[in-house]
Scaffold this active site. Structure first.
Site, PDB file in Angstrom:
ATOM      1  CG  ASN A   1     -21.812  33.470  -3.611  1.00  0.00           C
ATOM      2  OD1 ASN A   1     -21.011  33.946  -2.811  1.00  0.00           O
ATOM      3  ND2 ASN A   1     -22.812  32.680  -3.247  1.00  0.00           N
TER       4      ASN A   1
ATOM      5  CB  SER B   1      -7.177  28.474   7.274  1.00  0.00           C
ATOM      6  OG  SER B   1      -6.813  29.492   8.195  1.00  0.00           O
TER       7      SER B   1
ATOM      8  CE1 TYR C   1     -12.799  28.738   8.924  1.00  0.00           C
ATOM      9  CE2 TYR C   1     -10.720  29.078  10.086  1.00  0.00           C
ATOM     10  CZ  TYR C   1     -11.503  29.229   8.946  1.00  0.00           C
ATOM     11  OH  TYR C   1     -10.974  29.847   7.835  1.00  0.00           O
TER      12      TYR C   1
END
Length: 322
Positions: free
Chosen positions: A26, A157, A184
């Site tokens: 989005n 990442s 993360y």
């Protein structure tokens, strides 16, 4: 800055008649990816948690492409990666409505400043960034295999190189050792290992897999840094100051490597590799550990509640959503 857009997808391939699913699209790179695939004629499914924002993004994509001919179809499905129930419902909906799935882009990602558990009992970043995509991919896999040649792209990442090399199976929710960075980084390393192991298991099926680092992209993933008292002013300055934005890629530039993995003809002949700036890069040792990848796979299979006798690598599996 444009000079930071070091890699660009050069493929001119059309996607007429192809079905593409993109999670978390989005805004940012996901939205840019959805727009480009839509422009090339694909039937694009925006799988998003926030339906209001997804609706706004879809309308914006349609408005920006209103003058173009031969665009595809674009619509929204509800998907909350922090809920296994939502993932199963979304997968069942797609399987029931779509004859084929040619592209799956596991794009959604999040960074949270505090330790939280999902309703399924998993650490929030680990489930949102990794376990949720593991389950979603597993459930859609028979349909993807039926649609071969097909591609599965998982956004990781370069952060995967910074932490320790542990999944912390003895403290899987990081109750004793949580930091937002550890959570993360672990999730992004898991994405790389997952993509490589998936490639190994899909060998010979014409379904290829890719993991990638999009670059430091100007998205809102660092928005929680301001709330974190343990982050030094130096790092907040690096990531949040107006000057730091000079070094960010735009969302469109960040999407280029995703698009390369979706579209490039030569990339379609490769599988299980890790890409940066539209080129394959060598992974560091911990991310090339096949035994660790297999162990993570086995842990994840149980963690997401898949049946032991469900085999997604057999076309027409009858135990898909159990």
């Amino acid at each position: 800055m444009s000079h930071l857009c070091a890699g660009k997808c050069k493929s001119k391939a059309r996607l007429d008649g192809k079905v593409a699913i993109i999670t978390g699209c989005n805004s940012g790179m996901g939205k840019e990816t959805a727009m480009e695939l839509y422009k090339r004629g694909a039937r694009v499914i925006m799988a998003c948690r926030n339906l209001e924002k997804a609706e706004s993004a879809m309308c914006d994509i349609q408005q920006q492409t209103a003058s173009l001919k031969s665009v595809g179809v674009i619509f929204i499905k509800k998907l909350d990666l922090a809920s296994f129930t939502s993932i199963r419902e979304c997968a069942a909906d797609i399987i029931g409505s779509e004859e084929h799935i040619h592209l799956l882009v596991n794009n959604a990602g999040a960074f949270f400043p505090t330790r939280e558990l999902t309703q399924d009992g998993h650490e929030l970043q680990f489930q949102t960034n990794y376990l949720g995509h593991f389950l979603f991919t597993r459930l859609l896999l028979p349909k993807i295999m039926k649609s071969a040649p097909a591609r599965i792209i998982t956004v990781s990442s370069i952060a995967y190189i910074w932490g320790d090399d542990k999944m912390h199976y003895d403290d899987i929710t990081l109750e004793r050792s949580y930091t937002p960075y550890r959570a993360y980084i672990r999730s992004k390393l898991a994405n790389v290992l997952f993509s490589a192991e998936l490639a190994r298991r899909l060998k010979g099926t014409e379904v290829t897999t890719y993991s990638l680092h999009p670059g430091l992209v100007a998205t809102d993933i660092f928005r929680h840094l301001e709330e974190m008292p343990d982050v030094s002013k130096f790092w907040k300055c690096i990531f949040l100051s107006r000057y730091s934005k000079l070094y960010y890629k735009s969302a469109r530039c960040g999407a280029e490597t995703i698009l390369h993995c979706c579209l490039d003809e030569n990339a379609g002949k490769e599988t299980g590799l890790y890409y940066t700036d539209c080129k394959p890069r060598k992974l560091i040792k911990r991310a090339r550990d096949q035994e660790e990848a297999m162990r993570l796979w086995e842990y994840s299979w149980t963690a997401v509640g898949l049946s032991k006798d469900y085999d997604p690598f057999v076309k027409g599996s009858t135990r898909l959503l159990e």
